[in-house]
Design a protein around this motif. Structure first.
Motif, PDB file in Angstrom:
ATOM      1  N   ILE A 196      -4.877   2.554  -8.207  1.00 11.00           N
ATOM      2  CA  ILE A 196      -6.034   3.549  -8.880  1.00 11.00           C
ATOM      3  C   ILE A 196      -6.074   4.489  -7.955  1.00 11.00           C
ATOM      4  O   ILE A 196      -6.122   5.808  -8.319  1.00 11.00           O
ATOM      5  CB  ILE A 196      -7.086   2.548  -8.992  1.00 11.00           C
ATOM      6  N   LEU A 197      -6.521   4.317  -6.598  1.00  6.81           N
ATOM      7  CA  LEU A 197      -6.522   5.244  -5.431  1.00  6.81           C
ATOM      8  C   LEU A 197      -5.337   6.440  -5.675  1.00  6.81           C
ATOM      9  O   LEU A 197      -5.816   7.751  -5.649  1.00  6.81           O
ATOM     10  CB  LEU A 197      -6.806   4.685  -4.212  1.00  6.81           C
ATOM     11  N   ALA A 198      -4.191   6.083  -5.672  1.00  4.52           N
ATOM     12  CA  ALA A 198      -3.017   6.918  -5.742  1.00  4.52           C
ATOM     13  C   ALA A 198      -3.149   7.914  -7.029  1.00  4.52           C
ATOM     14  O   ALA A 198      -2.805   8.938  -7.107  1.00  4.52           O
ATOM     15  CB  ALA A 198      -1.925   6.116  -5.629  1.00  4.52           C
ATOM     16  N   ASN A 199      -3.442   6.989  -8.038  1.00  6.19           N
ATOM     17  CA  ASN A 199      -3.678   7.694  -9.343  1.00  6.19           C
ATOM     18  C   ASN A 199      -4.701   8.892  -9.197  1.00  6.19           C
ATOM     19  O   ASN A 199      -4.534   9.915  -9.961  1.00  6.19           O
ATOM     20  CB  ASN A 199      -3.678   6.880 -10.468  1.00  6.19           C
TER      21      ASN A 199
ATOM     22  N   PHE B   2       4.240  10.291  -4.070  1.00  5.96           N
ATOM     23  CA  PHE B   2       3.952  11.028  -2.697  1.00  5.96           C
ATOM     24  C   PHE B   2       4.951  10.563  -1.636  1.00  5.96           C
ATOM     25  O   PHE B   2       5.640   9.434  -1.956  1.00  5.96           O
ATOM     26  CB  PHE B   2       2.633  10.488  -2.200  1.00  5.96           C
ATOM     27  N   LYS B   3       4.936  11.305  -0.551  1.00  5.80           N
ATOM     28  CA  LYS B   3       5.857  11.154   0.525  1.00  5.80           C
ATOM     29  C   LYS B   3       4.718  10.451   1.550  1.00  5.80           C
ATOM     30  O   LYS B   3       3.972  11.183   1.779  1.00  5.80           O
ATOM     31  CB  LYS B   3       6.648  12.227   1.346  1.00  5.80           C
TER      32      LYS B   3
ATOM     33  N   ILE C  79       0.985  -1.195   0.058  1.00  3.11           N
ATOM     34  CA  ILE C  79      -0.057  -0.043   0.137  1.00  3.11           C
ATOM     35  C   ILE C  79       0.847   1.248   0.140  1.00  3.11           C
ATOM     36  O   ILE C  79       0.670   2.126  -0.786  1.00  3.11           O
ATOM     37  CB  ILE C  79      -0.966   0.009   1.301  1.00  3.11           C
ATOM     38  N   ILE C  80       1.814   1.234   0.744  1.00  7.02           N
ATOM     39  CA  ILE C  80       2.707   2.383   0.847  1.00  7.02           C
ATOM     40  C   ILE C  80       3.473   2.724  -0.389  1.00  7.02           C
ATOM     41  O   ILE C  80       3.583   3.767  -0.940  1.00  7.02           O
ATOM     42  CB  ILE C  80       3.742   2.139   2.040  1.00  7.02           C
ATOM     43  N   ARG C  81       4.011   1.481  -1.067  1.00 10.79           N
ATOM     44  CA  ARG C  81       4.547   1.711  -2.214  1.00 10.79           C
ATOM     45  C   ARG C  81       3.759   2.216  -3.258  1.00 10.79           C
ATOM     46  O   ARG C  81       4.319   2.982  -4.309  1.00 10.79           O
ATOM     47  CB  ARG C  81       5.284   0.412  -2.716  1.00 10.79           C
ATOM     48  N   SER C  82       2.398   1.906  -3.408  1.00  7.96           N
ATOM     49  CA  SER C  82       1.516   2.371  -4.289  1.00  7.96           C
ATOM     50  C   SER C  82       1.235   3.808  -4.456  1.00  7.96           C
ATOM     51  O   SER C  82       1.380   4.322  -5.605  1.00  7.96           O
ATOM     52  CB  SER C  82      -0.061   1.832  -4.127  1.00  7.96           C
TER      53      SER C  82
ATOM     54  N   TYR D  74      -3.713 -13.303  -3.880  1.00  7.81           N
ATOM     55  CA  TYR D  74      -5.006 -12.584  -4.493  1.00  7.81           C
ATOM     56  C   TYR D  74      -5.165 -11.268  -3.718  1.00  7.81           C
ATOM     57  O   TYR D  74      -5.367 -10.283  -4.183  1.00  7.81           O
ATOM     58  CB  TYR D  74      -6.075 -13.573  -4.170  1.00  7.81           C
ATOM     59  N   ILE D  75      -4.829 -11.440  -2.272  1.00  6.17           N
ATOM     60  CA  ILE D  75      -4.951 -10.201  -1.497  1.00  6.17           C
ATOM     61  C   ILE D  75      -3.839  -9.305  -1.682  1.00  6.17           C
ATOM     62  O   ILE D  75      -4.257  -8.055  -2.268  1.00  6.17           O
ATOM     63  CB  ILE D  75      -4.632 -10.795  -0.003  1.00  6.17           C
ATOM     64  N   ARG D  76      -2.800  -9.609  -2.075  1.00 12.37           N
ATOM     65  CA  ARG D  76      -1.628  -8.691  -2.450  1.00 12.37           C
ATOM     66  C   ARG D  76      -1.910  -7.996  -3.876  1.00 12.37           C
ATOM     67  O   ARG D  76      -1.958  -6.597  -3.763  1.00 12.37           O
ATOM     68  CB  ARG D  76      -0.161  -9.254  -2.526  1.00 12.37           C
ATOM     69  N   GLU D  77      -2.435  -8.597  -5.021  1.00  9.83           N
ATOM     70  CA  GLU D  77      -2.859  -8.256  -6.213  1.00  9.83           C
ATOM     71  C   GLU D  77      -3.960  -7.481  -6.084  1.00  9.83           C
ATOM     72  O   GLU D  77      -3.969  -6.170  -6.733  1.00  9.83           O
ATOM     73  CB  GLU D  77      -3.007  -9.327  -7.004  1.00  9.83           C
ATOM     74  N   GLU D  78      -4.743  -7.727  -5.218  1.00  5.13           N
ATOM     75  CA  GLU D  78      -6.215  -6.578  -5.227  1.00  5.13           C
ATOM     76  C   GLU D  78      -5.726  -5.348  -4.457  1.00  5.13           C
ATOM     77  O   GLU D  78      -6.251  -4.541  -4.860  1.00  5.13           O
ATOM     78  CB  GLU D  78      -6.949  -7.479  -4.539  1.00  5.13           C
ATOM     79  N   GLN D  79      -4.824  -5.481  -3.293  1.00  8.66           N
ATOM     80  CA  GLN D  79      -4.494  -4.277  -2.778  1.00  8.66           C
ATOM     81  C   GLN D  79      -3.611  -3.569  -3.596  1.00  8.66           C
ATOM     82  O   GLN D  79      -3.817  -2.169  -3.654  1.00  8.66           O
ATOM     83  CB  GLN D  79      -3.474  -4.447  -1.553  1.00  8.66           C
ATOM     84  N   LEU D  80      -2.852  -3.964  -4.286  1.00  5.24           N
ATOM     85  CA  LEU D  80      -2.073  -3.380  -5.386  1.00  5.24           C
ATOM     86  C   LEU D  80      -2.873  -2.570  -6.449  1.00  5.24           C
ATOM     87  O   LEU D  80      -2.641  -1.453  -6.660  1.00  5.24           O
ATOM     88  CB  LEU D  80      -0.918  -4.021  -6.095  1.00  5.24           C
TER      89      LEU D  80
END
Length: 287
Positions: free
Chosen positions: A278-281, A56-57, A47-50, A267-273
């Motif tokens: 998308i949210l970050a974008n 973003f910082k 999530i942080i990397r996204s 699946y959890i990791r892929e869905e988080q990413l």
């Protein structure tokens, strides 16, 4: 050498890219919800990397009370934002990305007007409250809640508690609020990461609609508007895409669910990413 249209277009695109990246240096603060200290890291590194990949910082809020009231954790969030401004040595424009009750902590801070809050993104914040009374009607659940939790803080998350809180909120007209929700389907296969897993498969039985096991989907999108400081209405944006994960899978590291016996945690990791990228974008476009 005479510039061509292609060169001009390329230069324009590079300028836009550089400008977008500069604007993206605004700070993102991740705000945990209830039970926020029951895991070593509430928000996964994915999530942080996204957000970091968009420029973003990122700061993850620490030292909230896992069973604290909205007011207590709102004040703790304010203290954390103050520390960030000290570290940055400047006045910061904050983007708050809040999970669950963290959305209420964020609104509490926005109401007090002590910081420049640019955006608040809430994920599975129960704007219509959680169906606590249905939980209390079950003797097993009631015993757990009474013995181990701060019922005063939990009562703030019921329909009446949330309604009372939101009525008192006034935010700056400059604040943009976006609400997201998520849910997973029930299945007898509680070990598949694509479906509600224990214990949220159990708690989902006390929710009268599709849910993420804690918060009903319509509850997470239940806030339509808020009053601003000049008594105007601010509309809440609600993107059409949703989070296909249960409540804790939405934030915790996917490897944590191996302890519950969940398979295909990838699946959890892929869905988080997928979701947070998308949210970050979206957030990037709003800078």
């Amino acid at each position: 050498m005479r510039p061509t249209i292609a060169n001009f277009a390329l230069s324009t695109l590079l300028l836009l890219f550089m400008t977008t990246e500069a604007l993206a240096k605004d700070v993102v603060v991740l705000v945990p919800g209830f039970f926020n200290s029951f895991a070593p890291e509430y928000f996964s590194q994915d999530i942080i990397r996204s957000f970091e990949e968009k420029g973003f910082k990122v700061y993850s809020t620490k030292n909230l009370n896992p069973i604290g009231t909205i007011e207590e954790n709102g004040m703790r969030l304010e203290n954390f934002l103050a520390k960030i401004e000290t570290l940055e040595n400047t006045k910061v424009s904050f983007n708050l990305v809040a999970h669950s009750a963290g959305g209420f902590y964020s609104l509490f801070v926005a109401d007090r007007q002590n910081f420049d809050i640019k955006n608040i993104f809430t994920v599975s914040t129960p704007y219509k409250g959680i169906e606590l009374q249905r939980w209390l009607n079950d003797p097993t659940v009631s015993c757990i809640l009474t013995d181990y939790l701060h019922l005063g803080a939990l009562a703030q998350l019921t329909k009446s508690g949330v309604t009372k809180f939101l009525k008192g909120i006034r935010v700056s007209p400059k604040v943009k609020i976006t609400a997201f929700g998520g849910y997973q389907n029930k299945s007898l296969n509680i070990w598949d990461a694509q479906f509600l897993s224990p214990p949220l498969r159990f708690t989902s039985d006390f929710i009268s609609e599709i849910s993420d096991g804690i918060v009903g989907y319509s509850s997470s999108l239940g806030l339509n508007s808020l009053l601003t400081t000049n008594n105007m209405m601010i509309q809440i944006k609600k993107p059409k895409y949703f989070f296909a994960l249960e409540h804790w899978e939405q934030v915790l590291d996917s490897s944590a669910f191996l302890l519950l016996g969940i398979f295909n945690t990838s699946y959890i990791r892929e869905e988080q990413l997928r979701f947070y990228s998308i949210l970050a974008n979206d957030l990037l476009q709003m800078q």
